[in-house]
Write a protein that holds these residues in place. Structure first.
Motif, PDB file in Angstrom:
ATOM      1  N   ALA A 134       0.844  -1.182  -0.125  1.00  0.00           N
ATOM      2  CA  ALA A 134       0.085   0.063  -0.044  1.00  0.00           C
ATOM      3  C   ALA A 134       0.770   1.294  -0.061  1.00  0.00           C
ATOM      4  O   ALA A 134       0.350   2.187  -0.705  1.00  0.00           O
ATOM      5  N   THR A 135       1.943   1.150   0.692  1.00  0.00           N
ATOM      6  CA  THR A 135       2.904   2.493   0.531  1.00  0.00           C
ATOM      7  C   THR A 135       3.925   2.556  -0.565  1.00  0.00           C
ATOM      8  O   THR A 135       4.782   3.154  -0.483  1.00  0.00           O
TER       9      THR A 135
ATOM     10  N   VAL B 152       3.078   3.895  -6.697  1.00  0.00           N
ATOM     11  CA  VAL B 152       1.926   3.822  -7.318  1.00  0.00           C
ATOM     12  C   VAL B 152       1.841   2.609  -8.396  1.00  0.00           C
ATOM     13  O   VAL B 152       1.210   1.827  -8.457  1.00  0.00           O
TER      14      VAL B 152
ATOM     15  N   ARG C 281       2.226  -0.928  -7.121  1.00  0.00           N
ATOM     16  CA  ARG C 281       0.992  -1.558  -6.352  1.00  0.00           C
ATOM     17  C   ARG C 281       0.353  -2.768  -7.205  1.00  0.00           C
ATOM     18  O   ARG C 281       0.250  -3.751  -6.660  1.00  0.00           O
TER      19      ARG C 281
ATOM     20  N   TYR D 130      -5.006  -4.465   2.397  1.00  0.00           N
ATOM     21  CA  TYR D 130      -4.364  -3.433   1.386  1.00  0.00           C
ATOM     22  C   TYR D 130      -5.616  -2.506   1.083  1.00  0.00           C
ATOM     23  O   TYR D 130      -5.361  -1.344   0.960  1.00  0.00           O
TER      24      TYR D 130
ATOM     25  N   THR E 112      -4.750   1.462   1.602  1.00  0.00           N
ATOM     26  CA  THR E 112      -4.365   2.507   0.559  1.00  0.00           C
ATOM     27  C   THR E 112      -5.226   3.794   0.663  1.00  0.00           C
ATOM     28  O   THR E 112      -5.064   4.733   0.229  1.00  0.00           O
TER      29      THR E 112
END
Lengths: 313, 276
Positions: free
Chosen positions: A117-118, A121, A124, A196, A200
């Protein structure tokens, strides 16, 4: 314009009503008939009373001997389930395996979900896809893979002997440990996905604000991230816990005599002992046991759904 | 950024845990030796044996047919259910509807299997149908839990869909059914496809429920795999697993490529606007 709508509107309203009936009615009918009704039948068999000798009941019972005898036996079996230590042990064993494995999935799955989630982008979706991918291959085959790894002349033991860590093979297959490994392996994605989804959506501004105010990262995690991800934790835990309580394949293939689980006992009563009423009584008990976590999950789900709707512009 | 290394370590461990057993299966499917402990050299003989195992092939064919019927019906029913949940607001009985649609996702297989069997037996006695158990009873059982998964997938897509196109078509005088078929369905098509594939996979994978509701002469692939796995490790099953994985990987690759090449979905997740 006006005559058009005057003649057109009732037709459209009729079509709408038909659409409503189709969209709600057809799936409702299907799950009512093939999901709800079967439970009613199982429940009725479980809580049958001797006085019940009506035609629908005898009809339900006809598959063994005479109706009267059958009802008496089923009641005996139901009280047997509550009195016999074997079934109680199986129930407790299932709850234990489900609790331990839910916790293990959380311990492994939370950091993974957090890391995904971190992550940047563009990483992911591929990372998440990698978690889901094994889910698309056969469950049975993934459990089977562990037999070759865990058995006494299997890959893990050979590896450990080759490393010199052990002199003779460890007995891992057909133990409780093997069940834990198999369950965590098979159910880990179910924990990661809701976590997740939750992580997010976490407002990163809160963490930045905490950091600006001098809060250390670990403390910020404990005070902000963890409490806010609680819905994800509960959802993931229920998705693991509930099906694992009734799991059959994993304890059957990887477990040993001491890993007694209710799903396996039910299976044996049905297929080996051919005792359908007793299996139905066990199913009733299992269902009652799972009602509390299921309602908990459902309420959470509904709250999240309404939060989701409210959050939308 | 160095703080993230333990996190990435955990991620790597997790992926290793998920993938090493699968990789080992693939490697050992090419092992000449029957024993999992010994590497006897590269060989494809287990694949050849697999293709001559008539019992297994028959079971696989039955499973594929059931899975296809299941996936098709489950997509129709699941889409209808998703429509109901997203488009019809708080209709009467909605709570029960949602409850019944969520339950199959977590309900243990042994309960679903046993309860459906008892239903089929009761129905057979009362109305004479289903006459014996096999293809149709397995398909019905699979549709029942598959549609719940399809509903989840389609519902997510439907509730994040931009409705302005539908409204524009409606303003231009299109009929509700026409709007649904020509605008809505193409927009949610990716969800329908993934729902179909998911339902197909779930059906192909099910051992427990099918074992309860099948009859003599209708043995599905998981049942054959199960009985051979109970006998111990078999290289043929390794080969079968590898074929499975290859097909799945190919499907994912094709789906990924076709989705990547296809038209971009509209401004999802933002729209909705005045519709509610």
């Amino acid at each position: 314009m006006t005559p058009m709508s005057a003649s057109g509107l009732p037709r459209i309203a009729r079509v709408r009503r038909l659409g409503r009936l189709l969209n709600i009615g057809v799936p409702y009918l299907w799950i009512g008939l093939f999901f709800l009704l079967p439970f009613v039948i199982v429940l009725r068999i479980g809580i049958a009373e001797p006085a019940l000798a009506q035609p629908p009941y005898t009809a339900l019972w006809q598959w063994v001997d005479s109706g009267l005898l059958e009802i008496r036996i089923s009641l005996q079996n139901f009280s047997l389930v509550l009195e016999d230590d074997l079934y109680l042990a199986a129930l407790l064993g299932s709850l234990q395996v489900a609790s331990v494995c839910t916790l293990l999935c959380l311990v492994i799955g939370y950091p993974m979900a957090y890391a995904i989630a971190t992550a940047p982008v563009r990483w992911r979706v591929p990372l998440l896809l990698l978690v889901v991918l094994p889910f698309w291959t056969s469950f049975l085959i993934r459990v089977y893979a562990w037999i070759g790894i865990l058995k006494s002349n299997g890959l893990l033991n050979n590896f450990l002997i080759w490393l010199g860590l052990i002199d003779e093979p460890l007995q891992i297959l057909h133990t409780q440990l093997a069940v834990y490994i198999g369950v965590v392996y098979a159910y880990l994605p179910f924990m990661i996905l809701p976590l997740y989804a939750n992580l997010t959506r976490l407002d990163r501004g809160l963490l930045e604000a905490a950091a600006d105010l001098g809060c250390r990262p670990l403390r910020a995690f404990r005070k902000i991230t963890l409490p806010l991800s609680l819905p994800g934790i509960v959802a993931g835990s229920m998705l693991v816990f509930i099906p694992v309580v009734g799991e059959f394949v994993i304890p059957d293939l990887l477990g040993g005599p001491e890993s007694l689980m209710i799903g396996k006992v039910l299976w044996m009563e049905f297929f080996s002992n051919k005792d359908w009423p007793l299996a139905a009584a066990l199913a009733t008990l299992l269902l009652a046991l799972l009602l509390v976590p299921f309602v908990l999950m459902q309420r959470l789900e509904q709250r999240l759904q309404s939060d989701d709707d409210a959050a939308r512009p | 950024m160095s703080r993230r290394w333990p996190l990435y370590g955990m991620l790597a461990f997790g992926y290793a845990f998920l993938y090493v057993p699968v990789l080992l299966l693939i490697i050992y499917s090419f092992n000449e030796s029957r024993l999992v402990t010994v590497w006897g050299g590269f060989s494809t003989k287990w694949y050849a044996e697999l293709l001559q195992n008539q019992q297994l092939l028959d079971a696989a064919w039955l499973s594929v047919r059931i899975a296809a019927v299941n996936a098709t019906v489950a997509v129709i029913l699941g889409t209808l259910a998703a429509n109901a949940l997203v488009r019809y607001g708080r209709f009467r009985g909605r709570l029960g509807f949602e409850l019944l649609l969520t339950a199959p996702l977590v309900m243990p297989d042994v309960i679903i299997g046993l309860s459906l069997l008892l239903l089929f037996v009761a129905m057979q006695q009362m109305i004479g149908w289903p006459d014996g158990r096999g293809f149709s009873t397995i398909a019905i059982a699979h549709i029942t839990f598959s549609m719940a998964y399809v509903a989840v997938v389609v519902r997510a897509r439907l509730s994040h869909m931009d409705r302005s196109l539908e409204e524009a078509a409606m303003d231009l005088g299109a009929r509700p059914l026409g709007v649904y078929l020509q605008i809505t369905l193409p927009l949610i098509a990716p969800a329908l496809l993934s729902g179909w594939l998911l339902a197909f996979t779930l059906s192909l994978d099910d051992l427990v429920i099918a074992s309860f509701v099948s009859g003599p002469g209708s043995t599905t692939l998981p049942m054959v795999v199960y009985s051979s796995v109970r006998m111990g490790v078999s290289p043929q099953i390794n080969a079968l697993a590898t074929l499975f994985i290859a097909v799945v990987a190919l499907a994912v690759l094709v789906a990924g490529l076709s989705l990547g090449a296809g038209p971009r979905p509209g401004p999802a997740r933002r729209g909705r606007g005045r519709s509610q």
